[in-house]
Design a protein around this motif. Sequence first.
Motif, PDB file in Angstrom:
ATOM      1  N   LEU A  24       0.893  -1.186   0.025  1.00 44.14           N
ATOM      2  CA  LEU A  24      -0.105   0.158   0.190  1.00 44.14           C
ATOM      3  C   LEU A  24       0.621   1.294  -0.092  1.00 44.14           C
ATOM      4  O   LEU A  24       0.379   2.251  -0.569  1.00 44.14           O
ATOM      5  N   SER A  27       4.278  -0.498  -3.978  1.00 43.76           N
ATOM      6  CA  SER A  27       3.911  -1.056  -4.901  1.00 43.76           C
ATOM      7  C   SER A  27       3.610  -2.306  -4.590  1.00 43.76           C
ATOM      8  O   SER A  27       4.095  -3.042  -3.546  1.00 43.76           O
ATOM      9  N   SER A  47       1.255   0.223  -8.909  1.00 46.88           N
ATOM     10  CA  SER A  47       1.308   1.079  -7.710  1.00 46.88           C
ATOM     11  C   SER A  47       0.342   2.333  -8.131  1.00 46.88           C
ATOM     12  O   SER A  47      -0.456   2.058  -9.039  1.00 46.88           O
ATOM     13  N   LEU A  48       0.465   3.426  -7.170  1.00 46.87           N
ATOM     14  CA  LEU A  48      -0.396   4.565  -7.589  1.00 46.87           C
ATOM     15  C   LEU A  48       0.616   5.486  -7.987  1.00 46.87           C
ATOM     16  O   LEU A  48       1.713   5.721  -7.296  1.00 46.87           O
ATOM     17  N   PRO A  74      -4.240   3.830 -10.475  1.00 46.12           N
ATOM     18  CA  PRO A  74      -3.278   2.672 -10.773  1.00 46.12           C
ATOM     19  C   PRO A  74      -2.507   2.718 -11.999  1.00 46.12           C
ATOM     20  O   PRO A  74      -2.750   2.969 -13.030  1.00 46.12           O
ATOM     21  N   CYS A  98      -4.206  -8.387 -13.330  1.00 51.34           N
ATOM     22  CA  CYS A  98      -3.776  -7.093 -12.958  1.00 51.34           C
ATOM     23  C   CYS A  98      -5.164  -5.993 -13.073  1.00 51.34           C
ATOM     24  O   CYS A  98      -5.566  -5.538 -12.009  1.00 51.34           O
ATOM     25  N   VAL A 102      -7.018  -4.479  -9.778  1.00 48.63           N
ATOM     26  CA  VAL A 102      -7.331  -3.111  -9.722  1.00 48.63           C
ATOM     27  C   VAL A 102      -8.930  -2.824  -9.666  1.00 48.63           C
ATOM     28  O   VAL A 102      -9.335  -2.001  -9.117  1.00 48.63           O
ATOM     29  N   GLU A 105     -10.120  -5.277  -6.211  1.00 45.46           N
ATOM     30  CA  GLU A 105      -9.873  -4.945  -4.860  1.00 45.46           C
ATOM     31  C   GLU A 105      -9.675  -3.295  -4.508  1.00 45.46           C
ATOM     32  O   GLU A 105      -9.869  -2.889  -3.415  1.00 45.46           O
ATOM     33  N   TRP A 106      -9.026  -2.864  -5.455  1.00 44.36           N
ATOM     34  CA  TRP A 106      -8.904  -1.240  -5.347  1.00 44.36           C
ATOM     35  C   TRP A 106      -9.951  -0.440  -5.838  1.00 44.36           C
ATOM     36  O   TRP A 106     -10.216   0.647  -5.725  1.00 44.36           O
ATOM     37  N   GLN A 107     -11.057  -1.167  -6.553  1.00 42.11           N
ATOM     38  CA  GLN A 107     -12.126  -0.398  -6.918  1.00 42.11           C
ATOM     39  C   GLN A 107     -11.974   0.825  -7.695  1.00 42.11           C
ATOM     40  O   GLN A 107     -12.607   1.850  -7.691  1.00 42.11           O
ATOM     41  N   GLN A 108     -11.089   0.381  -8.728  1.00 41.81           N
ATOM     42  CA  GLN A 108     -10.692   1.610  -9.874  1.00 41.81           C
ATOM     43  C   GLN A 108     -11.034   1.261 -11.163  1.00 41.81           C
ATOM     44  O   GLN A 108     -11.072  -0.121 -11.501  1.00 41.81           O
TER      45      GLN A 108
END
Length: 141
Positions: A24, A27, A47-48, A74, A98, A102, A105-108
Motif C-alpha cells: 500500500l 507497490s 502502484s499509484l 493505478p 492486474c 485493480v 480490490e482497489w475499485q478503480q
Amino acid sequence: RLTARGLEWRLGSRLQAPTPALALDSSLLLALTHVQTGEMVATAELSLRPRDGRLPAEFAVPPLFLLHSAGLAPYLCNLAVRRGFRRRRIARRLLSSCERLVSSEWQQSELYLHVDLLNQAAAALYRSEGYEPLPGFDRAA
C-alpha cells in the motif's frame, strides 16, 4: 537474468518479506513461478502514480504525498515474461489479473502504463487489450 536483478534492486526487501502494508505504501509485485523449478517466469508491478502519465524520479517521495492536480491512479510497470516462456499468452493473462485486481480490490476503473514503442510485441498486446495513448503525452515526452 537482467530483469530479475533489476527487480531485486528495485524492490529490495519487499521480495524477502512482503507485507500488505508495504504494497500500500509503495507497490505490489505479482510474480509467477514455475511449479516444478521455482524459477520466476513473469512479473508485474502495480502502484499509484500521477494520472497524467508523469513518472516521478526513482527515489521520489512516496505516492501518498504526490497529490497534485492530476490525482493518482493505478499504474502498471515491469510486466515481463521470461524469454523461454513467451508466446504462451502469459503476459495477456497477467495483464488481465492486474486489471481484475485493480477493479475488484482497489475499485478503480482505469489502469495506466508506459510502453517502449520499440517493443512492438508489448505495444501490440496493449493495443489489442484496448489501451490508448494519453492525449498529448507523446508530444510532451
